[in-house]
Design a protein around this motif. Structure first.
Motif, PDB file in Angstrom:
ATOM      1  N   ILE A  95       0.838  -1.202   0.000  1.00  0.00           N
ATOM      2  CA  ILE A  95       0.000   0.000   0.000  1.00  0.00           C
ATOM      3  C   ILE A  95       0.871   1.249   0.000  1.00  0.00           C
ATOM      4  O   ILE A  95       0.589   2.219  -0.715  1.00  0.00           O
ATOM      5  CB  ILE A  95      -0.969  -0.013   1.196  1.00  0.00           C
ATOM      6  N   THR A  96       1.948   1.240   0.758  1.00  0.00           N
ATOM      7  CA  THR A  96       2.838   2.398   0.805  1.00  0.00           C
ATOM      8  C   THR A  96       3.505   2.628  -0.541  1.00  0.00           C
ATOM      9  O   THR A  96       3.607   3.772  -1.007  1.00  0.00           O
ATOM     10  CB  THR A  96       3.902   2.225   1.915  1.00  0.00           C
ATOM     11  N   ALA A  99      -5.032  10.250  -1.432  1.00  0.00           N
ATOM     12  CA  ALA A  99      -5.690  10.305  -0.117  1.00  0.00           C
ATOM     13  C   ALA A  99      -6.073   8.907   0.382  1.00  0.00           C
ATOM     14  O   ALA A  99      -5.848   8.577   1.555  1.00  0.00           O
ATOM     15  CB  ALA A  99      -6.926  11.196  -0.190  1.00  0.00           C
ATOM     16  N   ILE A 100      -6.630   8.089  -0.491  1.00  0.00           N
ATOM     17  CA  ILE A 100      -7.075   6.748  -0.090  1.00  0.00           C
ATOM     18  C   ILE A 100      -5.890   5.895   0.353  1.00  0.00           C
ATOM     19  O   ILE A 100      -5.895   5.295   1.432  1.00  0.00           O
ATOM     20  CB  ILE A 100      -7.843   6.061  -1.244  1.00  0.00           C
ATOM     21  N   LEU A 101      -4.856   5.837  -0.489  1.00  0.00           N
ATOM     22  CA  LEU A 101      -3.703   4.993  -0.171  1.00  0.00           C
ATOM     23  C   LEU A 101      -2.864   5.571   0.962  1.00  0.00           C
ATOM     24  O   LEU A 101      -2.308   4.824   1.774  1.00  0.00           O
ATOM     25  CB  LEU A 101      -2.856   4.781  -1.429  1.00  0.00           C
ATOM     26  N   GLY A 102      -2.779   6.893   1.038  1.00  0.00           N
ATOM     27  CA  GLY A 102      -2.044   7.522   2.134  1.00  0.00           C
ATOM     28  C   GLY A 102      -2.686   7.243   3.475  1.00  0.00           C
ATOM     29  O   GLY A 102      -2.005   6.909   4.450  1.00  0.00           O
ATOM     30  N   THR A 103      -3.987   7.357   3.530  1.00  0.00           N
ATOM     31  CA  THR A 103      -4.718   7.060   4.763  1.00  0.00           C
ATOM     32  C   THR A 103      -4.571   5.585   5.128  1.00  0.00           C
ATOM     33  O   THR A 103      -4.354   5.236   6.289  1.00  0.00           O
ATOM     34  CB  THR A 103      -6.205   7.433   4.612  1.00  0.00           C
ATOM     35  N   ALA A 104      -4.674   4.720   4.122  1.00  0.00           N
ATOM     36  CA  ALA A 104      -4.544   3.284   4.370  1.00  0.00           C
ATOM     37  C   ALA A 104      -3.143   2.937   4.868  1.00  0.00           C
ATOM     38  O   ALA A 104      -2.992   2.111   5.776  1.00  0.00           O
ATOM     39  CB  ALA A 104      -4.854   2.507   3.102  1.00  0.00           C
ATOM     40  N   ALA A 105      -2.124   3.556   4.295  1.00  0.00           N
ATOM     41  CA  ALA A 105      -0.750   3.294   4.734  1.00  0.00           C
ATOM     42  C   ALA A 105      -0.549   3.779   6.163  1.00  0.00           C
ATOM     43  O   ALA A 105       0.060   3.094   6.990  1.00  0.00           O
ATOM     44  CB  ALA A 105       0.245   3.957   3.792  1.00  0.00           C
ATOM     45  N   ARG A 130      -2.816   4.159   8.511  1.00  0.00           N
ATOM     46  CA  ARG A 130      -3.603   3.359   9.451  1.00  0.00           C
ATOM     47  C   ARG A 130      -3.240   1.875   9.413  1.00  0.00           C
ATOM     48  O   ARG A 130      -3.706   1.102  10.238  1.00  0.00           O
ATOM     49  CB  ARG A 130      -5.089   3.507   9.140  1.00  0.00           C
ATOM     50  N   GLY A 131      -2.439   1.478   8.429  1.00  0.00           N
ATOM     51  CA  GLY A 131      -2.109   0.060   8.287  1.00  0.00           C
ATOM     52  C   GLY A 131      -3.315  -0.766   7.894  1.00  0.00           C
ATOM     53  O   GLY A 131      -3.503  -1.879   8.374  1.00  0.00           O
ATOM     54  N   ASP A 132      -4.144  -0.222   7.011  1.00  0.00           N
ATOM     55  CA  ASP A 132      -5.406  -0.844   6.620  1.00  0.00           C
ATOM     56  C   ASP A 132      -5.261  -1.578   5.287  1.00  0.00           C
ATOM     57  O   ASP A 132      -5.353  -0.967   4.230  1.00  0.00           O
ATOM     58  CB  ASP A 132      -6.486   0.237   6.510  1.00  0.00           C
ATOM     59  N   PRO A 133      -5.046  -2.888   5.308  1.00  0.00           N
ATOM     60  CA  PRO A 133      -4.873  -3.625   4.055  1.00  0.00           C
ATOM     61  C   PRO A 133      -6.159  -3.765   3.243  1.00  0.00           C
ATOM     62  O   PRO A 133      -6.121  -4.108   2.075  1.00  0.00           O
ATOM     63  CB  PRO A 133      -4.369  -4.999   4.506  1.00  0.00           C
ATOM     64  N   SER A 134      -7.312  -3.462   3.838  1.00  0.00           N
ATOM     65  CA  SER A 134      -8.568  -3.585   3.101  1.00  0.00           C
ATOM     66  C   SER A 134      -8.830  -2.391   2.184  1.00  0.00           C
ATOM     67  O   SER A 134      -9.832  -2.380   1.468  1.00  0.00           O
ATOM     68  CB  SER A 134      -9.737  -3.767   4.065  1.00  0.00           C
ATOM     69  N   ALA A 135      -7.940  -1.416   2.164  1.00  0.00           N
ATOM     70  CA  ALA A 135      -8.115  -0.244   1.299  1.00  0.00           C
ATOM     71  C   ALA A 135      -8.078  -0.612  -0.178  1.00  0.00           C
ATOM     72  O   ALA A 135      -8.536   0.165  -1.010  1.00  0.00           O
ATOM     73  CB  ALA A 135      -7.048   0.799   1.605  1.00  0.00           C
ATOM     74  N   TRP A 136      -7.586  -1.796  -0.498  1.00  0.00           N
ATOM     75  CA  TRP A 136      -7.579  -2.214  -1.893  1.00  0.00           C
ATOM     76  C   TRP A 136      -9.002  -2.221  -2.459  1.00  0.00           C
ATOM     77  O   TRP A 136      -9.190  -2.009  -3.651  1.00  0.00           O
ATOM     78  CB  TRP A 136      -6.930  -3.591  -2.061  1.00  0.00           C
ATOM     79  N   ARG A 137      -9.997  -2.432  -1.584  1.00  0.00           N
ATOM     80  CA  ARG A 137     -11.389  -2.461  -2.044  1.00  0.00           C
ATOM     81  C   ARG A 137     -11.823  -1.129  -2.653  1.00  0.00           C
ATOM     82  O   ARG A 137     -12.705  -1.085  -3.495  1.00  0.00           O
ATOM     83  CB  ARG A 137     -12.308  -2.826  -0.887  1.00  0.00           C
ATOM     84  N   TYR A 138     -11.233  -0.053  -2.198  1.00  0.00           N
ATOM     85  CA  TYR A 138     -11.560   1.283  -2.714  1.00  0.00           C
ATOM     86  C   TYR A 138     -10.575   1.714  -3.798  1.00  0.00           C
ATOM     87  O   TYR A 138     -10.960   2.360  -4.767  1.00  0.00           O
ATOM     88  CB  TYR A 138     -11.532   2.313  -1.579  1.00  0.00           C
ATOM     89  N   ALA A 139      -9.317   1.375  -3.600  1.00  0.00           N
ATOM     90  CA  ALA A 139      -8.274   1.868  -4.498  1.00  0.00           C
ATOM     91  C   ALA A 139      -8.176   1.058  -5.798  1.00  0.00           C
ATOM     92  O   ALA A 139      -7.916   1.629  -6.855  1.00  0.00           O
ATOM     93  CB  ALA A 139      -6.929   1.859  -3.779  1.00  0.00           C
ATOM     94  N   LEU A 140      -8.371  -0.244  -5.720  1.00  0.00           N
ATOM     95  CA  LEU A 140      -8.217  -1.077  -6.913  1.00  0.00           C
ATOM     96  C   LEU A 140      -9.227  -0.736  -8.015  1.00  0.00           C
ATOM     97  O   LEU A 140      -8.828  -0.609  -9.184  1.00  0.00           O
ATOM     98  CB  LEU A 140      -8.267  -2.560  -6.546  1.00  0.00           C
ATOM     99  N   PRO A 141     -10.508  -0.554  -7.712  1.00  0.00           N
ATOM    100  CA  PRO A 141     -11.428  -0.161  -8.789  1.00  0.00           C
ATOM    101  C   PRO A 141     -11.055   1.188  -9.420  1.00  0.00           C
ATOM    102  O   PRO A 141     -11.120   1.343 -10.640  1.00  0.00           O
ATOM    103  CB  PRO A 141     -12.795  -0.081  -8.096  1.00  0.00           C
ATOM    104  N   LEU A 142     -10.647   2.142  -8.595  1.00  0.00           N
ATOM    105  CA  LEU A 142     -10.253   3.450  -9.118  1.00  0.00           C
ATOM    106  C   LEU A 142      -8.994   3.333  -9.982  1.00  0.00           C
ATOM    107  O   LEU A 142      -8.900   3.934 -11.057  1.00  0.00           O
ATOM    108  CB  LEU A 142     -10.022   4.407  -7.945  1.00  0.00           C
ATOM    109  N   GLY A 143      -8.046   2.524  -9.532  1.00  0.00           N
ATOM    110  CA  GLY A 143      -6.831   2.304 -10.308  1.00  0.00           C
ATOM    111  C   GLY A 143      -7.111   1.592 -11.621  1.00  0.00           C
ATOM    112  O   GLY A 143      -6.502   1.898 -12.647  1.00  0.00           O
TER     113      GLY A 143
END
Length: 140
Positions: free
Chosen positions: A11-12, A52-58, A60-73
């Motif tokens: 994520i980072t 913002a999405i990936l920065g916040t996830a990094a 917070r250490g939130d590996p589930s952020a892929w659910r939001y970031a992957l579709p956008l990517g």
């Protein structure tokens, strides 16, 4: 090595790619004064929120952020790949919007280190998607 170090690293790294792409787009537009074409605007719409999405996830250490970031990517990658195909001349001229209206991505001013901007965008989105895909596979 902590159990969640690998997801945090992925994520980072994806966040760093998004930051580099965003800063590059802002530099080209604001410092160099190059007006983005329509497809470049669409790619920016997909890239800027990833910071913002990936920065916040990094953070917070939130590996589930892929659910939001992957579709956008993936959306951004699709647009960037389409744009790259247009730039390469592999698509017929009637469907090349950035060369018929507004600024053109084919001018020499639209190169960064000798690489066309559509190719750089495709590389950035590809990197982000490739970094997030392993998280989607392990966290499904």
């Amino acid at each position: 090595m902590p159990k969640n170090a690998r997801p945090w690293t992925m994520i980072t790294l994806a966040w760093l790619v998004a930051i580099a792409a965003t800063l590059g787009a802002l530099f080209i537009g604001e410092v160099m004064g190059q007006i983005p074409c329509t497809l470049c605007w669409y790619q920016r719409i997909a890239m800027f929120p990833l910071v913002a999405i990936l920065g916040t996830a990094a953070y917070r250490g939130d590996p589930s952020a892929w659910r939001y970031a992957l579709p956008l990517g993936t959306i951004g990658l699709t647009i960037a790949a389409y744009h790259s195909l247009q730039y390469a001349g592999l698509l017929p001229p009637p469907i090349v919007p950035c060369q018929t209206t507004g600024p053109s991505c084919s001018s020499t001013g639209m190169l960064v280190l000798g690489i066309p901007i559509p190719y750089l965008s495709t590389a950035a989105f590809s990197g982000i998607v490739l970094l997030l895909l392993p998280l989607a596979r392990t966290r499904s």
